[in-house]
Design a protein around this motif. Sequence first.
Motif, PDB file in Angstrom:
ATOM      1  N   ILE A   1      34.272  -7.818  44.623  1.00 40.55           N
ATOM      2  CA  ILE A   1      33.726  -8.702  43.591  1.00 40.55           C
ATOM      3  C   ILE A   1      33.726 -10.124  44.140  1.00 40.55           C
ATOM      4  O   ILE A   1      34.784 -10.737  44.296  1.00 40.55           O
ATOM      5  CB  ILE A   1      34.553  -8.643  42.292  1.00 40.55           C
ATOM      6  CG1 ILE A   1      34.692  -7.203  41.810  1.00 40.55           C
ATOM      7  CG2 ILE A   1      33.928  -9.525  41.222  1.00 40.55           C
ATOM      8  CD1 ILE A   1      33.380  -6.533  41.487  1.00 40.55           C
TER       9      ILE A   1
ATOM     10  N   PRO B   1      25.626 -19.072  41.479  1.00 44.81           N
ATOM     11  CA  PRO B   1      26.778 -18.167  41.613  1.00 44.81           C
ATOM     12  C   PRO B   1      27.948 -18.846  42.304  1.00 44.81           C
ATOM     13  O   PRO B   1      27.772 -19.596  43.263  1.00 44.81           O
ATOM     14  CB  PRO B   1      26.224 -17.008  42.451  1.00 44.81           C
ATOM     15  CG  PRO B   1      25.028 -17.569  43.151  1.00 44.81           C
ATOM     16  CD  PRO B   1      24.452 -18.598  42.235  1.00 44.81           C
TER      17      PRO B   1
ATOM     18  N   ASP C   1      26.779 -11.587  36.971  1.00 46.41           N
ATOM     19  CA  ASP C   1      25.977 -11.192  38.132  1.00 46.41           C
ATOM     20  C   ASP C   1      24.495 -11.489  37.931  1.00 46.41           C
ATOM     21  O   ASP C   1      23.788 -11.826  38.879  1.00 46.41           O
ATOM     22  CB  ASP C   1      26.170  -9.697  38.419  1.00 46.41           C
ATOM     23  CG  ASP C   1      27.587  -9.373  38.850  1.00 46.41           C
ATOM     24  OD1 ASP C   1      28.092 -10.060  39.751  1.00 46.41           O
ATOM     25  OD2 ASP C   1      28.189  -8.449  38.283  1.00 46.41           O
ATOM     26  N   THR C   2      24.025 -11.331  36.707  1.00 52.42           N
ATOM     27  CA  THR C   2      22.619 -11.590  36.388  1.00 52.42           C
ATOM     28  C   THR C   2      22.567 -12.576  35.235  1.00 52.42           C
ATOM     29  O   THR C   2      22.557 -12.188  34.068  1.00 52.42           O
ATOM     30  CB  THR C   2      21.895 -10.288  36.004  1.00 52.42           C
ATOM     31  OG1 THR C   2      22.091  -9.314  37.034  1.00 52.42           O
ATOM     32  CG2 THR C   2      20.406 -10.542  35.829  1.00 52.42           C
TER      33      THR C   2
END
Length: 241
Positions: free
Chosen positions: A45, A57, A108-109
């Motif tokens: 991760i 990110p 993540d998105t």
Amino acid sequence: MSQKNRLQSGGRINRNQPMSFVYNGKTFQGYDGDTLASALLANGIDVVGRSFKYSRPRGIMAAGAEEPNAIMQLGSTEATQVPNVRATQQELFDGLVSGAVNGWPSVDTDLMSYVGKVGGKMMPPGFYYKTFMFPQNMWETYEKFIRKAAGLGRTSLETDPDLYDKVNQHCDVLVVGGGPSGLAAALTAARSGARVILADEQSEFGGSLLSSKETLDGAPADAWVSSTVDELAANKDVMLL
């Protein structure tokens, strides 16, 4: 379960004692001695947060209280929610439930990242200080979205069912930090007959000595830490926190 980034040996974990934990709704495995951060890294991760405004990110950058990105929401029930815990400071335990505090629909998105890519040039530094001032009666609406974009955790409105330890204690010498200097100071003070409290934020004393290859008083660093802590613990006038 695969821990693709886990080294086969070394470190300060007990590979004979696996632990399961949940992150963002998925179950992973770590070991006794892991922090939440080290367990996440071992499981591959690498995105744990998003930057404010552009939602870029962000991964784990540090190993302690200075960590700026791995800010987590903890708690398995609504009543036990704990916001804004640094993964680098959270000791892993079996059944730990955690999640990222920003990113929608997931870290993540994050759809906000597309806003930054498309409209980044229209959002210079500080634009939100002026853009969201008018009309004034819309501020409470703006605030909800700004706070959500900032990745702030949430507290529970339910009664906290947990109990917390507390102590009222007096001492002659308070040593804050159980690294090399702190241990040496506490040991010297204790041997002089002073009442000592040694406090450290980590789950074990030693600081940088825990991974050091140096020797102290002719012994390996970790062995010196162990013997020093044992001597302090055996002294009735010393409290270790």
